[in-house]
Motif scaffolding. Structure first.
Motif, mmCIF file in Angstrom:
data_model
loop_
_atom_site.group_PDB
_atom_site.id
_atom_site.type_symbol
_atom_site.label_atom_id
_atom_site.label_comp_id
_atom_site.label_asym_id
_atom_site.label_seq_id
_atom_site.Cartn_x
_atom_site.Cartn_y
_atom_site.Cartn_z
ATOM 1 N N ARG A 116 0.813 -1.227 0.000
ATOM 2 C CA ARG A 116 0.000 0.000 0.000
ATOM 3 C C ARG A 116 0.846 1.276 0.000
ATOM 4 O O ARG A 116 0.428 2.296 -0.528
ATOM 5 C CB ARG A 116 -0.937 0.016 1.212
ATOM 6 N N THR A 117 2.020 1.231 0.591
ATOM 7 C CA THR A 117 2.803 2.475 0.718
ATOM 8 C C THR A 117 3.774 2.702 -0.456
ATOM 9 O O THR A 117 4.273 3.808 -0.629
ATOM 10 C CB THR A 117 3.584 2.513 2.046
ATOM 11 N N LEU A 118 4.018 1.669 -1.253
ATOM 12 C CA LEU A 118 4.946 1.806 -2.389
ATOM 13 C C LEU A 118 4.586 3.001 -3.273
ATOM 14 O O LEU A 118 5.438 3.809 -3.642
ATOM 15 C CB LEU A 118 4.932 0.510 -3.224
ATOM 16 N N LEU A 131 5.851 -0.669 -11.356
ATOM 17 C CA LEU A 131 5.183 -0.314 -10.101
ATOM 18 C C LEU A 131 3.735 -0.806 -10.116
ATOM 19 O O LEU A 131 3.247 -1.386 -9.146
ATOM 20 C CB LEU A 131 5.213 1.197 -9.879
ATOM 21 N N GLU A 132 3.083 -0.597 -11.243
ATOM 22 C CA GLU A 132 1.700 -1.030 -11.405
ATOM 23 C C GLU A 132 1.589 -2.554 -11.234
ATOM 24 O O GLU A 132 0.731 -3.055 -10.510
ATOM 25 C CB GLU A 132 1.230 -0.602 -12.799
ATOM 26 N N GLN A 136 -0.292 -4.763 -8.216
ATOM 27 C CA GLN A 136 -1.383 -5.682 -8.578
ATOM 28 C C GLN A 136 -1.077 -7.144 -8.290
ATOM 29 O O GLN A 136 -1.985 -7.957 -8.203
ATOM 30 C CB GLN A 136 -1.726 -5.510 -10.061
ATOM 31 N N THR A 137 0.193 -7.494 -8.159
ATOM 32 C CA THR A 137 0.569 -8.895 -7.970
ATOM 33 C C THR A 137 0.730 -9.188 -6.485
ATOM 34 O O THR A 137 1.832 -9.174 -5.935
ATOM 35 C CB THR A 137 1.878 -9.215 -8.744
ATOM 36 N N TRP A 141 4.222 -10.331 -2.864
ATOM 37 C CA TRP A 141 4.446 -9.743 -1.535
ATOM 38 C C TRP A 141 4.305 -10.795 -0.441
ATOM 39 O O TRP A 141 4.886 -10.671 0.626
ATOM 40 C CB TRP A 141 3.435 -8.621 -1.274
ATOM 41 N N GLU A 142 3.492 -11.798 -0.722
ATOM 42 C CA GLU A 142 3.224 -12.823 0.291
ATOM 43 C C GLU A 142 4.285 -13.902 0.288
ATOM 44 O O GLU A 142 4.679 -14.391 1.345
ATOM 45 C CB GLU A 142 1.847 -13.462 0.032
#
Ligand code: 8GT
Ligand code: MG
Length: 145
Positions: A116-118, A131-132, A136-137, A141-142
């Motif tokens: 969220r902060t990127l 970045l987009e 969206q992916t 991140w998980e």
């Protein structure tokens, strides 16, 4: 003469940059004022030296700029972009942080960001699509790092 000029031309650079994940966060760095695109945030990395692989280049740059050790994983994407001053080809690799608290050795600042902060940070034009994709992916991140 023409060929030699072409080979030493500063107009085109090959770059390796790291998407360094650790515990669901991504490491970004700020370019020093007075450099190309100074003051913007970016993914740490830099220009490949002759005879260097992109992976080796990335490990070297992350040591020089941040004093960290990473495991270089798969290539995420390659981006070409023409700035008025320079044409860049940037290879972005997924990486896992392995050792070393980041230090601002060759950057103005560093920080870990989440999904969220990127987007609150200003990046170079070449990074826009990446970045987009990152935002969206969700799974990158998980799972990474
Ligand atoms: N590392 C990095 N460079 C980027 C990104 N996006 C982007 O347009 N660039 C551009 O790609 C080039 C990377 O070169 P660099 O300035 O990081 O190279 P370097 O670390 O070897 O620096 P140096 O030449 O001062 O030693 C710059 O023109 C920079 O503006 C990014 O996300 N990460
Ligand atoms: Mg750099």
């Amino acid at each position: 003469m023409v060929a030699a000029h072409h080979l030493s031309s500063p107009g085109h650079v090959e770059v390796a940059a790291g998407l360094v994940f650790h515990q669901g966060r991504l490491l970004i760095t700020r370019r020093p004022a007075g450099t190309h695109l100074g003051g913007l945030w970016e993914f740490p990395g830099g220009k490949r030296e002759p005879h260097e692989t992109f992976e080796a280049c990335l490990q070297r740059e992350l040591r020089e700029e941040l004093g960290i050790e990473v495991e270089v994983g798969p290539l995420w994407c390659t981006v070409q972009h023409e700035y008025p001053e320079v044409r860049v080809q940037i290879h972005f690799y997924l990486c896992r942080w392995r050792a070393g608290e980041p230090r601002a050795l060759g950057c103005a600042a560093w920080k870990w960001v989440d999904r969220r902060t990127l987007r609150r940070h200003r990046f170079p034009a070449a990074d826009a699509q990446l970045l987009e994709q990152l935002v969206q992916t969700r799974k990158v991140w998980e799972s990474a790092g």
